[in-house]
Write a protein that holds these residues in place. Structure first.
Motif, PDB file in Angstrom:
ATOM      1  N   ILE A  74       4.019 -14.620   2.975  1.00 14.39           N
ATOM      2  CA  ILE A  74       4.163 -13.205   3.309  1.00 14.39           C
ATOM      3  C   ILE A  74       5.605 -12.814   3.021  1.00 14.39           C
ATOM      4  CG2 ILE A  74       4.007 -11.458   5.121  1.00 14.39           C
ATOM      5  CD1 ILE A  74       2.315 -14.673   5.855  1.00 14.39           C
ATOM      6  N   ARG A 116      -5.700  -6.732  -0.342  1.00 11.02           N
ATOM      7  CA  ARG A 116      -6.039  -6.551   1.075  1.00 11.02           C
ATOM      8  C   ARG A 116      -7.520  -6.227   1.257  1.00 11.02           C
ATOM      9  NH1 ARG A 116      -3.333  -5.045   5.873  1.00 11.02           N
ATOM     10  NH2 ARG A 116      -1.343  -5.074   4.770  1.00 11.02           N
ATOM     11  N   SER A 172       4.825  -5.372   4.399  1.00 15.85           N
ATOM     12  CA  SER A 172       4.613  -6.756   3.984  1.00 15.85           C
ATOM     13  C   SER A 172       3.560  -6.827   2.889  1.00 15.85           C
ATOM     14  CB  SER A 172       4.192  -7.641   5.165  1.00 15.85           C
ATOM     15  OG  SER A 172       2.915  -7.259   5.648  1.00 15.85           O
ATOM     16  N   SER A 173       3.565  -7.914   2.159  1.00 14.24           N
ATOM     17  CA  SER A 173       2.539  -8.238   1.170  1.00 14.24           C
ATOM     18  C   SER A 173       2.201  -9.710   1.341  1.00 14.24           C
ATOM     19  CB  SER A 173       3.042  -7.971  -0.252  1.00 14.24           C
ATOM     20  OG  SER A 173       4.080  -8.899  -0.589  1.00 14.24           O
ATOM     21  N   MET A 174       1.112 -10.148   0.708  1.00 15.63           N
ATOM     22  CA  MET A 174       0.732 -11.557   0.784  1.00 15.63           C
ATOM     23  C   MET A 174       0.423 -12.093  -0.602  1.00 15.63           C
ATOM     24  SD  MET A 174      -1.706 -13.610   3.442  1.00 15.63           S
ATOM     25  CE  MET A 174      -2.944 -12.340   3.419  1.00 15.63           C
ATOM     26  N   PHE A 230      -5.205 -10.783   6.020  1.00 16.79           N
ATOM     27  CA  PHE A 230      -4.023  -9.929   6.118  1.00 16.79           C
ATOM     28  C   PHE A 230      -3.701  -9.611   7.577  1.00 16.79           C
ATOM     29  CE2 PHE A 230      -4.122  -9.426   1.609  1.00 16.79           C
ATOM     30  CZ  PHE A 230      -2.923  -8.851   1.235  1.00 16.79           C
ATOM     31  N   ALA A 249      -2.183 -12.662   9.126  1.00 19.06           N
ATOM     32  CA  ALA A 249      -0.840 -12.917   8.596  1.00 19.06           C
ATOM     33  C   ALA A 249       0.181 -11.963   9.202  1.00 19.06           C
ATOM     34  CB  ALA A 249      -0.852 -12.791   7.076  1.00 19.06           C
ATOM     35  N   GLU A 250      -0.171 -10.712   9.339  1.00 19.58           N
ATOM     36  CA  GLU A 250       0.755  -9.742   9.926  1.00 19.58           C
ATOM     37  C   GLU A 250       1.000 -10.049  11.398  1.00 19.58           C
ATOM     38  OE1 GLU A 250      -1.257  -6.172   8.898  1.00 19.58           O
ATOM     39  OE2 GLU A 250      -0.351  -6.044   6.903  1.00 19.58           O
TER      40      GLU A 250
END
Length: 398
Positions: free
Chosen positions: A188, A225, A200-202, A232, A235-236
């Motif tokens: 992330i 996403r 944020s991105s993954m 997602f 992860a956040e």
């Protein structure tokens, strides 16, 4: 033109600084390579705060506007320099060790966050003792390392001894051993400010950075996403828990995690720009310039306008990167790659005189596709083509 002090050097950040009308002055540690006309001072150890402070004072710099670092090894020194020079950005060096030392970081997290078991080891630590605590398969690495350098998977006492001989032997807190987690890795990248997750991105690795550090090709692509909504969200939540609990300053961060059936297992978290071409693929996909965010934070500027509105529309195309290296056998040229695939960006040197960079890099590629699944297949094809070293193995034009 205001001066900005930069610990370490990367050419893409240098271009971003100069676009902002800043004059970078670099602190570097050999054997780093620099363009001939770049202002810099060399130090023997970029983590030695006294040495880098002496270098800054000796340079007698005028109109210094900020300090930033391009890698993990400079995070602590950058905070100390800001504090000493009265500059904006993170000046609280007390928070930095929790983002540098793998063992301190994992010990400081609350119990509900899944992570590898971790402990310090030295050449005096018996292998049997470590196995009893962490399991039969271990990962041995520097406590404050970066980029999987000098990181080794250990399955026997002989491998354990060889791994330790590659690492500092005179400190009880220089080396860690962790329980091995055999699972795919994601990371992330994001922005943390005002005590909250701002963006944020993954991204998913094609293979682990550890594999790439031992001869594989490092490649990764951004995830969609819409296809991974639950991942997602998890992860956040993980990023908020980790950064909040460790007291992260306003920063660009890079957090790695393992994807297991039971959910995400935390790997590690750094408070610095992501490496490789992650900044580039995030800007191409989402329009977020992480270099600009890092510079704004170093100058004490607002992030207003630098980040998109939450829950904006999905990207038109997803991007990924490959750090191209010399093939295991044979020879490839840039033209060989271009005949087999379409690229958003491509650089490759087939000259034997080109010194390889991190992960054996002698070039790079960026590719994209509206469909993340097709993007992943394209990257897999390019990686296989790069490894094989034979132009006739190109599967198709992507």
């Amino acid at each position: 033109m205001p001066t900005i002090i930069v610990l370490g050097y990367r050419d893409d950040l240098d271009r971003a600084l100069r676009r902002r009308g800043l004059d970078p002055w670099y602190l570097t540690q050999p054997p780093g390579l620099l363009p001939g006309k770049v202002r810099h001072t060399r130090v023997s150890d970029i983590e030695n705060v006294q040495e880098i402070l002496r270098a800054v004072l000796a340079a007698n710099l005028d109109d210094v506007a900020g300090v930033l670092t391009v890698h993990e090894m400079g995070v602590f020194g950058a905070a100390c320099l800001r504090q000493h020079l009265g500059l904006p950005g993170n000046t609280d060096a007390r928070t930095v060790p929790s983002f540098r030392d793998k063992c301190l970081q994992k010990r400081a997290l609350p119990s509900h966050i899944s992570r590898a078991r971790c402990r310090y080891v030295s050449r005096d630590t018996p292998f049997a003792e470590v196995v009893d605590e962490l399991g039969d398969v271990l990962v041995v690495k520097p406590a404050t390392g970066a980029g999987s350098l000098r990181t080794t998977v250990v399955r026997s006492a002989d491998e354990y001894g060889r791994a330790l001989r590659l690492l500092p032997g005179d400190s009880d807190v220089a080396v860690v051993a962790e329980s091995f987690i055999d699972a795919p890795e994601v990371y992330i990248d994001g922005v943390w400010a005002d005590g909250r997750l701002r963006w944020s991105s993954m991204t998913r690795y094609h293979d682990s950075p550890l594999s790439a550090a031992h001869g594989g090709v490092l490649a990764a692509h951004l995830l969609d996403r819409r296809r991974h909504e639950a991942l997602f969200r998890e992860a956040e939540t993980l990023a908020r828990d980790v950064l909040g609990h460790l007291g992260a300053p306003a920063c660009v961060f890079h957090l790695e995690a393992f994807v297991r059936e039971s959910g995400l297992t935390f790997g590690e978290c750094a408070i610095r720009l992501p490496g490789a071409l992650s900044p580039q693929i995030n800007e191409l996909t989402y329009g977020v310039d992480l270099f600009d965010v890092e510079i704004r934070l170093a100058l004490g500027e607002s992030l207003d306008g630098a980040l998109p509105v939450r829950n904006g529309r999905a990207p038109d195309r997803f991007h990924g990167y490959i750090l191209l290296r010399r093939p295991r056998s044979g020879t490839l040229t840039r033209e060989d790659f271009e005949r087999g695939f379409r690229f958003d960006d491509l650089a490759y040197s087939s000259s034997p005189d080109t010194p390889p960079g991190p992960y054996g890099k002698v070039g790079h590629a960026i590719v994209s596709d509206p469909d993340e699944r097709q993007l992943r297949r394209t990257i897999e094809d390019i990686v296989l083509f790069n490894e094989a070293g034979r132009p006739d193995t190109a599967a198709r034009v992507s």
